[in-house]
Every structure is written in structure tokens, then in C-alpha cells.
Motif scaffolding. Sequence first.
Motif, short mmCIF file in Angstrom:
data_model
loop_
_atom_site.label_atom_id
_atom_site.label_comp_id
_atom_site.label_asym_id
_atom_site.label_seq_id
_atom_site.Cartn_x
_atom_site.Cartn_y
_atom_site.Cartn_z
N LEU A 67 51.27 32.42 33.70
CA LEU A 67 50.19 31.26 33.65
C LEU A 67 49.83 30.89 34.97
CD1 LEU A 67 48.39 29.67 32.05
CD2 LEU A 67 50.18 27.94 31.80
N LEU A 117 46.10 31.26 37.07
CA LEU A 117 45.24 30.13 37.52
C LEU A 117 44.86 30.24 38.99
CD1 LEU A 117 47.10 27.15 35.38
CD2 LEU A 117 44.94 28.21 35.10
N CYS A 121 42.45 32.79 39.67
CA CYS A 121 41.40 32.48 39.04
C CYS A 121 40.74 31.34 40.30
CB CYS A 121 41.50 31.62 37.73
SG CYS A 121 40.06 31.04 37.28
N PHE A 122 41.42 30.53 40.67
CA PHE A 122 40.76 29.57 41.66
C PHE A 122 40.58 30.27 42.90
CE2 PHE A 122 42.97 25.41 39.60
CZ PHE A 122 42.37 25.97 38.36
N ALA A 150 37.10 31.96 42.48
CA ALA A 150 36.32 30.95 42.49
C ALA A 150 35.89 30.34 43.71
CB ALA A 150 36.69 29.57 41.52
N ALA A 210 32.83 31.93 45.84
CA ALA A 210 31.45 32.06 45.38
C ALA A 210 30.43 31.34 46.41
CB ALA A 210 31.25 31.34 43.98
#
Lengths: 379, 504
Positions: free
Chosen positions: A6, A10, A13-14, A17, A20
Motif C-alpha cells: 500500500l 501511494l 502514485c504521488f 502525480a 504533471a
Amino acid sequence: MPRPVLVAALVSCFAVAACAKDVVLPNLGTEAVCGNGIVETGEACDVVSAGCVDCQIAPGWTCPGNVCAPLCGDGVVGTGATCADPHRDTDCDMTGYWAVSETDYTCDDIFHQPQTSSDWRLYHLVQTGNDFQVDEELDCGVHVTGSATVDYTPASLQAVIYENAMDGSGSHPARQGTSQATAGGCAVTLDRWYDIRGALETYLPSDFSTQPPLSSLPALPSVSDPINGNDSLASVPGATDPDGDGFAGIGLQITGIVTGVRDSAQRDWKQYATTSTPVAAAALTFDVPGAFDLQENILHVSQCGTGCGLLTTGAAASIAPGRVTFSFIGKTLGSARVASIVVGLPRKNLAADLTTCMNVVQALPHDASAPSDACPQSQ
Amino acid sequence: MARAPRPVLAASVLLALGVPAIAHASPLIETMGAVGDNAGFQGVVSGPGSASTYFNPALLTDADDGLTVGFALISQQLGVTLEGRPPGADVPLVVGTRGVVGPNGQPLPSDVVPTQWLNQGCAAGSSSGQCPAPGGFAARPRQGQGTGSQTLTYLTIGFAKHIVKDRLTLGLYAMLPISNFTTAQAFYPDEREALFSNSLHPELYGDRLTAVSIVCGLAFKILPTLSIGAAVSVGLANAATSQDYVNSATDYSTLLLDNKITTTVNFAPTLGVAYSPVPGLRIGAAIHAPESFSINTTVDATLPTGIESGTTQKNVFDWMPWSVAAGIQAEIARRGDYTASVVASLDYGFWSAYEDRQGQSPSTYGPGLGFHDTMSGALGLRHTYKNLRAFTDLRYIPSPVPTQIGNSNYVDNNRFGIGVGGDILLTLLKLRPGFQVFADRFIPRSNQKEDSLITDQVPDGSTVSSTGATVPASQGVQTNNPGYPGFSSGGWLWGGAVTLSMPL
């Protein structure tokens, strides 16, 4: 889901992100676009000028820094193949074709801001002794900038080109001037000339040489309500409709902070003379300071939406001195230098004369600057 | 009816003092999901807790009395990629003289400016190609002021309190931005934006995530198995009137202004129902009324000549549609102290009535370019074990925005997201700390413009007024539309919260 998995999910994922961001991809292709004002690959120039045709430099012209000027020949001499330091081959002799721009200033009555006006002409001058006169002439229109931009409508541009003839073909003798050698150069004058647009010539003095002020002349045609009034030609005595738009007056197209079409009756006078500072002898281009006065009655406004009220106030002449700019084209109709601007004998063919005028305007670009005292607060 | 206890009053006063100029519920709360209730993305049926006040106020009757405070964070990372412009698409420099007329003889609109001015600016000066002093024209490069990336933090607060035991429950839920407090940013979704930011902006995020969100509601248990509830989102509407005396149109430092701003309060209601026919099964549904924050700005200008001119501009922010949501939660396993439930919900949003920030409907851009209604869905699991609670949710939120083939540049993407969280009741302290995180993927999307639908800002055959010469670069489409000839978008939206619940 197990805790390590998990956490890893995370974190990744961050991390993704955080990457971007906005991207602007390069423009497609390198194809030059002639007319966009930018000298691109394959273009020698990209400027509105008679010396720049299809973004290539026209014969007899040079365009350093995307500003074009003609080279030597037909009354112009210079040094070497590049025609360095070009000048006329005769001092103080104005004989020949000239692109002329009369620059004057007004103050608009809405924002009290200076408006800079360029009024272009094509002159063929003939000099005898110290005197010269206009032998051929075209009125090539106006361009006004400031708080608003003003141009003739296309129909008006065609209508005025032959009006107020300065070559003696009208009801007044040809416009006169003087050019004579003086200490340090030439003293040049251009006598007072009265113009009228959108009204009969009877509103001008019968003898220009008496130089009456505009205020002493009969009042121009006027209407009480330019927005809603009856302003057809028949209902405004003394007015004319040179552009044929059905409304009395000459049509002026206004853009910028206000937009619309204004039909007016206008008259003005302009005269120029060097002061204690002469112009350089044999200069290809020189300025002569002068003065002018203007009267305008607005007869009709249209295409202005809710802003019509802004178009019903005219402009007043500024106290700032104006100037006339002479730019020598050449002496002989048909020579390479003259033919690059004057495409035919003036006043013989409207289409050719409109092209000539377009070239004149391009040869002497509008200078939008205005003197700081163009609109003094006391005015 | 029992009097509201002191902590409730204190919280109310605290919130009242904190009510800012703009208060709205939906855009922010919908994005974040329920905070602190173990409800995740499915507050319409899951929870219950103080967040139920917004998602389904009927659930409040089953919530424990308590106050929940939290700290939340949302990071919006929506990247916009603008495609390269094709040759010949630039508005030529000659247009800057304002002396260009179209083939119909009408001047080009004053809001059409040379593309080079946007990219490089136009220096102040009187030479050819320069702009009048003192200011000139400042450069506005494409996407130079994009707003797709920002991280925002919030304080969350909410409570539920049974006013009449087993009958009437009061709830309140609020999210208060801590950074970028309450921003309302208007922009045009078409070529007009070139005159301002010359950038594309996310249509349904950005400033919508900065609106203070306050909801209060009541729930009534009419049967042991059936509850109904009602809530209102508090919103404000502003009207600003600016009376101006324009001393000089070219020197606005001399402008005289009298401004008047009035604010009115709007309430957007939410109605909910919850039904539990058997233990371990709950069905919930809610309907949300549309809401928005509107600003009507009136400008009345007087000129020195006595001429007066005025206009009113309507801006709409944080627009949310009518929406109908329903969900079901069913217990699927129970072993000793452990239970597991599955939760599913749907939300239908009537986005076809959308009003953008300029108060216009996207359908004004042409057939097929209006927004469409959407059906969102979520699926998840709920776990409880003794004092522990946890949830896992997946959600899919389709974009109401059609492919942008015309003048409009509404930036939005379908979203697929996951949310997880949990909390634990510390029996001795009577406190329940919790956390939750979520991540939504903006599914990459590409938009290609169709030239036939793009406004040609320099029509073929345009001419220079002073010369009558044809503008040579007028062939084909010339536009400053920042989204031309196409754009794509994608990225992430992620966030999380830590919470602490305590009894009242």
C-alpha cells in the motif's frame, strides 16, 4: 492489501502525480507565411512596402532590418554598388515625383487625447527658378491613430482620390511652393491649401491666397441629430455624398475604443515652411514644419451599436505644429524607381491610381507618435 | 425539543465567525468524498457521520453524537498539452494598426490582435510595429498562466447531535480552505482568453476547490427502519456595481471609482432518505438541488463629455447541477467481531444545464458542444473489527464535457479513482483518530479542432483600409484561440485527510 504494498503504491502514485505539467508543442512546419510581418526562412523581407513584393526585395530597393528604401537611379546618386549615402542629383530642385505625407495633430473631444493624422499624396512637381508647383497629384487618403483609429471607408478612399485637385485642373490654380538654396541647405515652403470633403466647394474661399481662417467662412452643413435625424443627402443643404453610401458626408471608418462609421462634412487648410533650420540639400526625404486647421460637422453615425454617442463628437486641431514629409521617388515616369510606386500616368485609370496610392502609403509609413504638448490641459 | 448543548453552540459560533465571503458545498466536498465517517466515496449510503449532512442527511439519525475535526489536502495535477500551431494560423501584424476591414467592409473586431503581440509582446514606442506608450502590449505566451497544478489544504469540521433521541438529529459539515482561500477565477473558454491568460484551465477543478463549503441539516426517523433528512448548502450571491468617471482612456491612474457590493445568501437544499429493512442492509438516496456562486458586475462609465455607457457582466462559479444519488450497503460476512460489507452507489448529474464562468451555456458553441448528463458510480468494501473500521472504494466519474472540436476549450477528463481509509476508537480516551487517502487518474484525452468550426479572426479577403491592399496572410484560418489546433489533458488528483472524532 499488505502495508508495504500500500505504501509503495501511494508513493509511486504521488511521484507520478508530481510530474504533471503543461506543455506547449513547437509550431508545425517551417513554412514561411508572407504577410505576417516576420522575416522567416526563405523571405528577404516581410513588410508592407513597395520595395517588398511577395516577401522578396523589389529591384532597385534595399530592405535592411525589414525597412525598405529605394536604391540609386533616375535622379538618385550614391556611393558604390549598394548606393551608400543616397541623395538627389540636384540640390534644392523639387522637380520629380514625390511621395508626400502630411502629419498633423488633433485632440479628440471625448478623452482629450492626441490623434495623429497622416494624409498621403502623390505629387509630381515642376520647379522653375525658386518656385515649384504641383503638376500632377493624387489624394491617397488618411490614417489617424490615437484613442481611436480613423480611416476612409473603401468607397470614400476611391471617392477622394481625385477631389480637391491641386494640379490646377479644378477651380483653383495649382498649389505652389518654393525651394531655394540657403545657408546649410534649402529653404522650402508649400503654400496654404484648403480641402473640403462631404460638402460643396462653395464652403471654401474663392481665393486661397487670401488665407482666411476657417472660422470666417460660411458654416459647414450640419444636422441636429446625427444618430436619429433625417440626414439623407437631400435633407442637408450644401452637403455631398462622395462615397455614395446614401448619407450626406464623407464616410470615415472608426475602430479601436469606439467602432463605427461616421459621415462628416470636413474642411481644413495646411501650409508648410522651413524656419531658421533649412532642410538638407539634395536629401531624399525631409520634413518641413507647418500648421493646419480643421473643422468637422458630423452628419450621420452608423454601425456603432450602443456607442453611437461617442461618435457624434468631432476633433479639434491641435496647437502642436504638424509637418509635411517629402520622399523623392524619381524624375521620370516609367523609370524603375518611379514605376515601383507610380504604376501609370496619374488620373487616367482609377485602379492604377489606387495601386499607386497604396505604394505611396507603404513608402511613408504612418508615424503614430505625438508631441507631448499636442493636447495641453488648458485646451 | 432539547436545547442545543454548549459544545454545539460553541461550534456554531465558531463557524459563524469563520463564514467567509463565498460559501459553497458541492464541488469541493464531492471531489474529496466524505471525511471522517468511514464513508469514502459513497456517503449517500455509507457512514454515517457528520459528512452525511451533505451526502444524505437522512443517515444522520444513525450517526453517533460527536464532533469531528480534520486536516485535509487535495493536490490537483492536471497537465495540459497544447499542440503546435500550423503555418498560416497567426493573426498578422498589420491587424495591430486597427485599420483592417473584412470582406464585408466591416472593421475587424478590436479584440483581434496580432499573434506576435501575444507571444512576444509589443514594445512601447512610436516606431513602425511598436505600440503606443506608455504601456505597450505585454506578452501573454500560450499556456503561460495555466492553472492545472495546485495543492490545497483544508480544515474540516462537523458534528452530529441527536436533539430528540431516536427521532431528530442535527448535523453540520464544513470544509474550510486554509491556503488559496476562496478564489474565484473567471476565464473565457475560447479565443477571447488570448487577451488575458492565453491559457487553458481545468473547467471543473481549480478555483472550484477553494470554495468554503458549509452544510447544515436535520434528519427525522419516521419509522425504526426509515429516516428522512433535509440539508442546505449555504451560498452567497454578490452584486458589484462600479461607477467610473473616465478622465483619460489612456491613463487609468486618473480613473475615479465608486464601488458598491451587495451580498445575498442562497440556500441549495438536499433531501435524503435511508431505509434499513433488515439488519446489515441499508438503502439510501438523495437529491441535490443545483447551486452556484454568481457575481453580477455592473460598470457604469461616464466620460468627460457627459456620455455615459454601462454594462452588466454575469460570472458564475462553482456551478453544480441537479443530481440524484442512490446506493446500497449490504453485510456479506460476519465472523465474531469482524464484519464485511459491500457498498455500491450511482449518481446522476444533470450537467447538460451547465453554466460556465462567463454565465454562458457551452451549447452556444454549436450543436453537440453542450455538456451532457453523467452517471457516476462507485463500488467498495467496508470492514469492521472490534474498534477498527476501514474502507476501500473505487469510483468512476465520466466527464460531462464533449470533445472540444470547436471554439470552446473546456478542459476536463474522465476520472477513475481509488480511496482507502480507516479509523480506530480509543475507548479510554473516547477519541477516534482516522485517516484516508484517495487518488484519481485523469484519463488522458485528446481534442482536435475542426477548422470549419473555428472562428476565422482574419477572414479571407480582408484588406488594409488605408491602402485597399489585401492582407496576404488572411487565407485560411487565423486565430488566437489558445486551444487551436488541438490540446490534450491528463494527470492526477490525489489527496487525503487525518481526522479526530470526539463525543459531544
